[in-house]
Design an enzyme around this catalytic site. Structure first.
Site, PDB file in Angstrom:
ATOM      1  N   GLU A  45       0.859  -1.192   0.000  1.00 23.97           N
ATOM      2  CA  GLU A  45       0.000   0.000   0.000  1.00 23.97           C
ATOM      3  C   GLU A  45       0.889   1.234   0.000  1.00 23.97           C
ATOM      4  OE1 GLU A  45      -2.820   0.349   3.174  1.00 23.97           O
ATOM      5  OE2 GLU A  45      -3.628  -1.645   2.833  1.00 23.97           O
ATOM      6  N   GLU A  56      -5.874   8.598  10.063  1.00 25.01           N
ATOM      7  CA  GLU A  56      -4.533   8.252  10.549  1.00 25.01           C
ATOM      8  C   GLU A  56      -4.270   8.762  11.959  1.00 25.01           C
ATOM      9  OE1 GLU A  56      -3.509   6.235   8.599  1.00 25.01           O
ATOM     10  OE2 GLU A  56      -4.012   6.839   6.572  1.00 25.01           O
TER      11      GLU A  56
END
EC number: 4.2.1.20
Length: 259
Positions: A45, A56
């Site tokens: 990824e 995040e």
């Protein structure tokens, strides 16, 4: 379904590392891809940095800030992928945010991603109900738009699974990305719900950092996804991070294979 993504899960349990493009530099990111592939990564990824990465935790947020401060742009990331594809056919997906794709132009972004050899796209801030505008373009260009399911998805899991392409990203913990001491979600139950609707690989991410956790998660699914622990190594070692990341990825891949 993208052929390369399907193949990533055909050799047994998959290990999927995540890195932020351009942290510490795009040159190092390119070397990291080769090193992680050599260490056994089945699919990689690549995070395209964004100024407000809502899914995040602090580790990856800081990596986004460092990459953007270093002048990383979507076009520069695309150029790096062109270089990688001259040397590697490892399956790769972009992970980024809707805004990054929108501002580049959805059609232009997805078409370019397909042309340079990317296999899929993960947009964690796009809810299932709003994915169509991206999904139709992805289908047109042969890119898999990867669906995420969370512990709170419950009755929506079947609906999400029915439309899923590539693999299903099972979010193991509520909240943002980051390493966790314990993962208490019943991953096995989430995976069962998906498989009851569609025979598609399920990989677990968010919170996995140790080989023990990776093994445990892979035992209940088709693979483990790790981001923050790798991004942390990039932050600690900077331009010298490649051998450290390689060693870590190897240890995680070995653990997953034991599951």
């Amino acid at each position: 379904m993208n052929k390369r993504i399907t193949e990533a899960f055909e050799k047994g349990k998959a290990f999927i590392p995540f890195i932020t493009c351009g942290d510490p530099s795009l040159e190092v990111t390119e070397q990291l891809v080769y090193a992680m592939e050599e260490a056994g990564a089945d699919l990689i990824e690549l995070g395209i940095p964004f100024s407000d990465p809502t899914a995040e935790g602090p580790v990856i947020q800081r990596a986004n800030v460092r990459a953007l401060s270093g002048g990383v742009t979507t076009d520069k990331v695309f150029d790096m992928v062109v270089k990688i594809r001259k040397n590697s056919s490892v399956p790769m997906v972009f992970m980024t945010y809707a805004n990054v794709v929108f501002s580049y132009g959805t059609e232009r972004f997805i078409k370019t991603a397909a042309e340079i050899g990317m296999d899929g796209l993960i947009l964690p801030d796009v809810p299932f109900e709003e994915k169509e505008e991206f999904d139709s373009v992805c289908k047109k260009h042969g890119i898999d738009l990867i669906s995420l399911i969370a512990p709170t998805s419950h009755e929506r899991v079947a609906q999400i699974a029915k439309d899923a392409e590539g693999f299903v990203y099972c979010v193991s913990s509520l909240g943002v990305t980051g390493t966790r001491t314990n993962i208490t979600t019943d991953i096995g139950a989430m995976v069962k719900l998906v498989k009851a609707v569609k025979d598609i690989p399920c990989a677990v991410g968010f919170g996995i950092s140790t080989p023990e956790q990776a093994k445990k998660m892979a035992a209940q699914s088709d693979g483990a996804i790790v981001g923050s622990a790798i991004v942390k190594l990039c932050a600690e070692h900077g331009a010298d991070c490649v051998p450290y990341v390689k060693e870590y990825v190897k240890s995680m891949k070995d653990a997953v294979m034991e599951a």
